[in-house]
Structures are given as C-alpha cells and as structure tokens.
Motif scaffolding. Structure first.
Motif, PDB file in Angstrom:
ATOM      1  N   UNK A 181     -17.625   5.606  10.242  1.00 24.27           N
ATOM      2  CA  UNK A 181     -17.291   6.269  11.431  1.00 24.27           C
ATOM      3  C   UNK A 181     -15.900   5.517  12.161  1.00 24.27           C
ATOM      4  N   UNK A 182     -15.482   4.559  11.291  1.00 22.83           N
ATOM      5  CA  UNK A 182     -14.198   3.973  11.509  1.00 22.83           C
ATOM      6  C   UNK A 182     -13.053   4.630  11.349  1.00 22.83           C
ATOM      7  N   UNK A 183     -12.162   4.855  12.409  1.00 23.62           N
ATOM      8  CA  UNK A 183     -10.983   5.896  12.150  1.00 23.62           C
ATOM      9  C   UNK A 183     -10.117   5.537  10.951  1.00 23.62           C
ATOM     10  N   UNK A 184     -10.155   4.213  10.732  1.00 25.73           N
ATOM     11  CA  UNK A 184      -9.269   3.572   9.638  1.00 25.73           C
ATOM     12  C   UNK A 184      -9.952   3.734   8.170  1.00 25.73           C
ATOM     13  N   UNK A 185     -11.031   4.482   8.126  1.00 26.38           N
ATOM     14  CA  UNK A 185     -11.712   4.846   7.040  1.00 26.38           C
ATOM     15  C   UNK A 185     -10.610   5.631   6.038  1.00 26.38           C
ATOM     16  N   UNK A 186     -10.390   6.592   6.698  1.00 25.15           N
ATOM     17  CA  UNK A 186      -9.595   7.753   6.011  1.00 25.15           C
ATOM     18  C   UNK A 186      -8.312   7.006   5.626  1.00 25.15           C
ATOM     19  N   UNK A 187      -7.681   6.232   6.444  1.00 25.79           N
ATOM     20  CA  UNK A 187      -6.215   5.720   6.147  1.00 25.79           C
ATOM     21  C   UNK A 187      -6.539   4.511   4.723  1.00 25.79           C
ATOM     22  N   UNK A 188      -7.583   4.223   4.871  1.00 25.05           N
ATOM     23  CA  UNK A 188      -7.958   3.111   3.747  1.00 25.05           C
ATOM     24  C   UNK A 188      -8.318   3.730   2.309  1.00 25.05           C
TER      25      UNK A 188
ATOM     26  N   UNK B  54       4.179  -9.472   0.035  1.00 24.93           N
ATOM     27  CA  UNK B  54       3.451  -8.540   0.821  1.00 24.93           C
ATOM     28  C   UNK B  54       2.484  -9.180   1.415  1.00 24.93           C
ATOM     29  N   UNK B  55       1.982  -8.892   2.582  1.00 22.83           N
ATOM     30  CA  UNK B  55       0.754  -9.098   3.514  1.00 22.83           C
ATOM     31  C   UNK B  55       0.139  -8.275   3.902  1.00 22.83           C
ATOM     32  N   UNK B  56      -0.737  -7.693   3.059  1.00 24.12           N
ATOM     33  CA  UNK B  56      -1.430  -6.514   3.467  1.00 24.12           C
ATOM     34  C   UNK B  56      -2.628  -6.620   4.293  1.00 24.12           C
ATOM     35  N   UNK B  57      -3.312  -5.646   4.952  1.00 30.81           N
ATOM     36  CA  UNK B  57      -4.583  -5.908   5.639  1.00 30.81           C
ATOM     37  C   UNK B  57      -5.677  -5.972   4.922  1.00 30.81           C
ATOM     38  N   UNK B  58      -6.564  -7.074   5.470  1.00 33.22           N
ATOM     39  CA  UNK B  58      -7.600  -7.592   4.636  1.00 33.22           C
ATOM     40  C   UNK B  58      -8.625  -6.625   4.594  1.00 33.22           C
ATOM     41  N   UNK B  59      -8.591  -5.432   5.264  1.00 30.62           N
ATOM     42  CA  UNK B  59      -9.401  -4.335   4.888  1.00 30.62           C
ATOM     43  C   UNK B  59      -9.340  -3.637   3.440  1.00 30.62           C
ATOM     44  N   UNK B  60      -8.049  -3.861   3.041  1.00 28.64           N
ATOM     45  CA  UNK B  60      -7.688  -3.174   1.787  1.00 28.64           C
ATOM     46  C   UNK B  60      -7.312  -4.279   0.567  1.00 28.64           C
ATOM     47  N   UNK B  61      -8.352  -5.522   0.687  1.00 32.85           N
ATOM     48  CA  UNK B  61      -7.555  -6.361  -0.201  1.00 32.85           C
ATOM     49  C   UNK B  61      -7.802  -6.189  -1.709  1.00 32.85           C
ATOM     50  N   UNK B  62      -9.284  -5.391  -1.887  1.00 32.07           N
ATOM     51  CA  UNK B  62      -9.387  -5.190  -3.415  1.00 32.07           C
ATOM     52  C   UNK B  62      -8.366  -4.115  -3.740  1.00 32.07           C
ATOM     53  N   UNK B  63      -8.108  -3.150  -3.204  1.00 29.42           N
ATOM     54  CA  UNK B  63      -7.139  -2.242  -3.542  1.00 29.42           C
ATOM     55  C   UNK B  63      -5.917  -2.753  -3.641  1.00 29.42           C
ATOM     56  N   UNK B  64      -5.347  -3.571  -2.841  1.00 29.33           N
ATOM     57  CA  UNK B  64      -3.983  -4.022  -3.002  1.00 29.33           C
ATOM     58  C   UNK B  64      -4.014  -5.021  -4.220  1.00 29.33           C
ATOM     59  N   UNK B  65      -4.934  -5.922  -4.525  1.00 29.18           N
ATOM     60  CA  UNK B  65      -4.921  -6.671  -5.582  1.00 29.18           C
ATOM     61  C   UNK B  65      -4.951  -5.758  -6.889  1.00 29.18           C
ATOM     62  N   UNK B  66      -5.577  -4.602  -7.055  1.00 31.27           N
ATOM     63  CA  UNK B  66      -5.462  -3.871  -8.266  1.00 31.27           C
ATOM     64  C   UNK B  66      -4.081  -3.263  -8.398  1.00 31.27           C
TER      65      UNK B  66
ATOM     66  N   UNK C 207       6.773  -8.053   3.829  1.00 31.71           N
ATOM     67  CA  UNK C 207       6.375  -6.878   4.481  1.00 31.71           C
ATOM     68  C   UNK C 207       4.915  -7.015   4.922  1.00 31.71           C
ATOM     69  N   UNK C 208       4.675  -6.645   6.323  1.00 28.11           N
ATOM     70  CA  UNK C 208       3.305  -7.096   6.594  1.00 28.11           C
ATOM     71  C   UNK C 208       2.893  -5.679   7.083  1.00 28.11           C
ATOM     72  N   UNK C 209       1.630  -5.413   6.716  1.00 31.38           N
ATOM     73  CA  UNK C 209       1.118  -3.881   7.131  1.00 31.38           C
ATOM     74  C   UNK C 209      -0.190  -4.083   7.035  1.00 31.38           C
ATOM     75  N   UNK C 210      -0.927  -2.813   7.414  1.00 32.75           N
ATOM     76  CA  UNK C 210      -2.454  -2.896   7.691  1.00 32.75           C
ATOM     77  C   UNK C 210      -3.296  -2.259   6.504  1.00 32.75           C
ATOM     78  N   UNK C 211      -4.463  -1.583   6.883  1.00 31.15           N
ATOM     79  CA  UNK C 211      -5.348  -1.134   5.676  1.00 31.15           C
ATOM     80  C   UNK C 211      -4.683   0.103   5.066  1.00 31.15           C
ATOM     81  N   UNK C 212      -3.635   0.077   4.668  1.00 29.94           N
ATOM     82  CA  UNK C 212      -3.075   1.375   4.097  1.00 29.94           C
ATOM     83  C   UNK C 212      -2.568   0.953   2.470  1.00 29.94           C
TER      84      UNK C 212
END
Length: 332
Positions: A59-66, A142-154, A117-122
């Motif tokens: 239900x979080x609007x950021x879900x689609x962005x992630x 890069x400093x990505x959002x914590x919500x995307x930590x596994x994706x960014x590491x990959x 570069x500092x960015x959010x859950x994208x």
C-alpha cells in the motif's frame, strides 16, 4: 559499524585519477558490457529486489517506485546502450583564443573527479548514475535509499564485476553502507569528494543543501501543476488530470496541484470524479471546496492549508487552487 569512510573516499580519489587514463572507446565498451551483464543476471537482480519489496507494504506509494521487473530492467539496459552511443563529453574544446604574446588558451571539458549521488528508493538510479558518471569520466560514490539496499547491492556487484574484467579500479563505483551517518560524511567530505548531486524529493534536496560543505548541483524538485483554463475541454481535462495524478503517484512528475479558473468551478466535480476511484485525497481552497462539497466523497475532501500548495505528495493526494486568470495561475 563505524562511520569512518575516509578510506572509501581515498580509494575513490585514486580511482578517479586512474579513470582519467581510460580512453572513451573502453568506457563505451564497459557500458555495453554492464548492460549485457545486467540482462544475463536479471533473475539475480529481481531476487534481491524481492527482498526489498518484502520489507515494504504494497500500500506504500513508494512500492511501485522500488519495484523492478524484466521489462523495467530491459528499459534500463536500453538506456545504458544509448548513453554508450552518445558522443563523449570529455576533451571538447569549449573556447579558444590567442594572446598578444602568441600564447594559445583553450577551455577544455574535463571530469569533476569524484561525484557523490544521494537518492531514494529507486534502484534504477544506480544504473543511471553509474552510466552518466562513467561516460563523463567521473567516479561515483552512491548513497541509495535504505528501502532499496538489496537491489542496489546486486546492481553494484554486477557493475564491479564488469569493471574488474576490464582492468578498471572497482572503486570507480562505490555504494556507501546503509546508514544515515554515511550521508553526513559524504556531505562534508571536503577535498575528497568534488561534487554532490541529490536526486529525489524536495525534502532530500533541502537537507543536502542545508548540510553540505561540498559543492552541490540541485536537481529539480517535482512540484507538478496542471492548469484548467476558462475555455478548457472538460473531457480532455478529466483524462489529463486522472492520468497525471494516478498513473504512477510515486514518480516526481506526478500531478500535485490542479489549478482551475474560477469560471469553471461548476465543472470541478466532473473534472475530479475519476480520482475518487483511486481514493485520491483532495485538499481544496475555499472556492474549490465549495464546488466539490457533496459531489466528491466527503472522506476524500479536506480544506487546503498553506502547506497543501508547493508540496510534492508522492501519494494519492492532490491540492486544488482557484484563480481568476491565466496570469494568476502562472504567478502561483
């Protein structure tokens, strides 16, 4: 985990000096190779992305962005190949002139060096930023959002694998640990980081602007408006407003504020009616509130406050502003 990242910044500085010696043909080959590797490892990327998605309510609007998908990854790799095909921005002579003593002076484009570069859950931004930085001869931290930590590491693992295969220092692209303290370290890394670029919400951009000691280039914060004029086509307007607000609420070009000419207030309820299907909460100024009261669901209608305008909602929320003229709409 300590917040000592001086070695990360020092390694990035070393990598930046070495990257200056890499020719543009090799840079383009690396970008193409990363695109190929990402497609080959699409299952791995999606697996790690699912780990991130599992920690965020749907239900979080950021879900689609992630969320990543095969189609989105193919779109990302297509863009990387387009970047590889662009002319190199390096070594371009921007201006030249001769001095009276015969000395020739040239202004030539060169890399910044190390860009943070500092960015959010994208997670797509990780690929985007790496591509643009490498193409322009810059190292990226890069400093990505914590919500995307596994994706960014990959994604970083894939990038580093390709860099190493081409004999390029893997510190050319570095992902900082998932801890807010490292953001502040990056913002204050004077002499080690040459430039900071925040990419995301106005809140993120404002935080970077207020706390950075390193030079900052601001990206635009997405506060998006649609103006419905006195002679606007109602059907077109209804479709535009619905699409702009609800297609993807988590992106920075989603609609935040509908501005309507006072002569069309009688059509406002019709203009907004489809939004109720998506449970869009409307913050309306007094005139707009009066036009919507009893015609738009009461639970989704609230009086606007000063904070309602100029807010990037990134959610199923929208403000409505009434104006007397096109000029007033522009002024707003």
């Amino acid at each position: 985990m300590t917040a000592d990242v001086s070695h990360i910044f020092e390694n990035a500085r070393v990598a930046a000096r070495k990257l200056n010696l890499v020719d543009t043909e090799t840079i383009d080959k690396i970008l193409l190779a990363v695109a190929d590797e990402a497609e080959k490892e699409v299952d791995y990327i999606l697996q790690e992305n699912c780990r991130d998605l599992a920690l965020m309510p749907k239900t979080d609007p950021k879900y689609d962005r992630l969320m990543l998908s095969r189609e989105r990854i193919l779109g990302i790799t297509s863009d990387m190949r387009k970047v590889a095909g662009l002319p190199s921005p390096l070594g371009r002579i921007l201006a030249s002139f001769d001095r009276p003593n015969g000395m020739r002076i040239e202004k030539v484009s060169v890399p910044f060096g190390v860009i943070g570069i500092i960015y959010e859950a994208r997670p797509n931004v990780t690929f985007d930023v790496f591509s643009l930085c490498l193409k322009s001869g810059n190292v990226c931290i890069l400093k990505g959002g914590s919500d995307a930590q596994y994706s960014n590491n990959a994604i970083i693992n894939i990038i580093n694998k390709v860099l190493i295969s081409y004999g390029i220092n893997s510190n050319t692209a570095t992902l900082l640990p998932n801890d807010h303290r490292f953001t502040d370290k990056l913002l204050t890394a004077v002499g080690q980081v040459d430039l900071i670029i925040p990419r995301g919400s106005s809140r993120l951009i404002n935080y970077v602007r207020e706390h950075a000691l390193v030079p900052v280039i601001e990206t635009g914060a997405g506060i998006c408006h649609t103006y419905f004029d006195s002679d606007g086509d109602l059907e077109k307007g209804r479709n535009i407003v619905f699409n702009a607000k609800t297609r993807r609420v988590s992106v920075c070009n989603a609609l935040d504020c509908l501005i309507i000419h006072k002569e069309r207030l009688s059509d406002l309820a019709s203009l907004c009616k489809p939004l109720s299907e998506k449970n869009v909460l409307i913050y309306a100024d007094p005139k707009a509130y009066g036009a919507l009261a009893g015609k738009y669901p009461e639970s989704l209608l609230q009086p606007a406050t000063d904070d309602s305008f100029g807010t990037e909602f990134l959610d199923y929320k929208m403000a409505v502003k009434t104006v007397d003229s096109f000029e007033e709409a522009l002024a707003h």
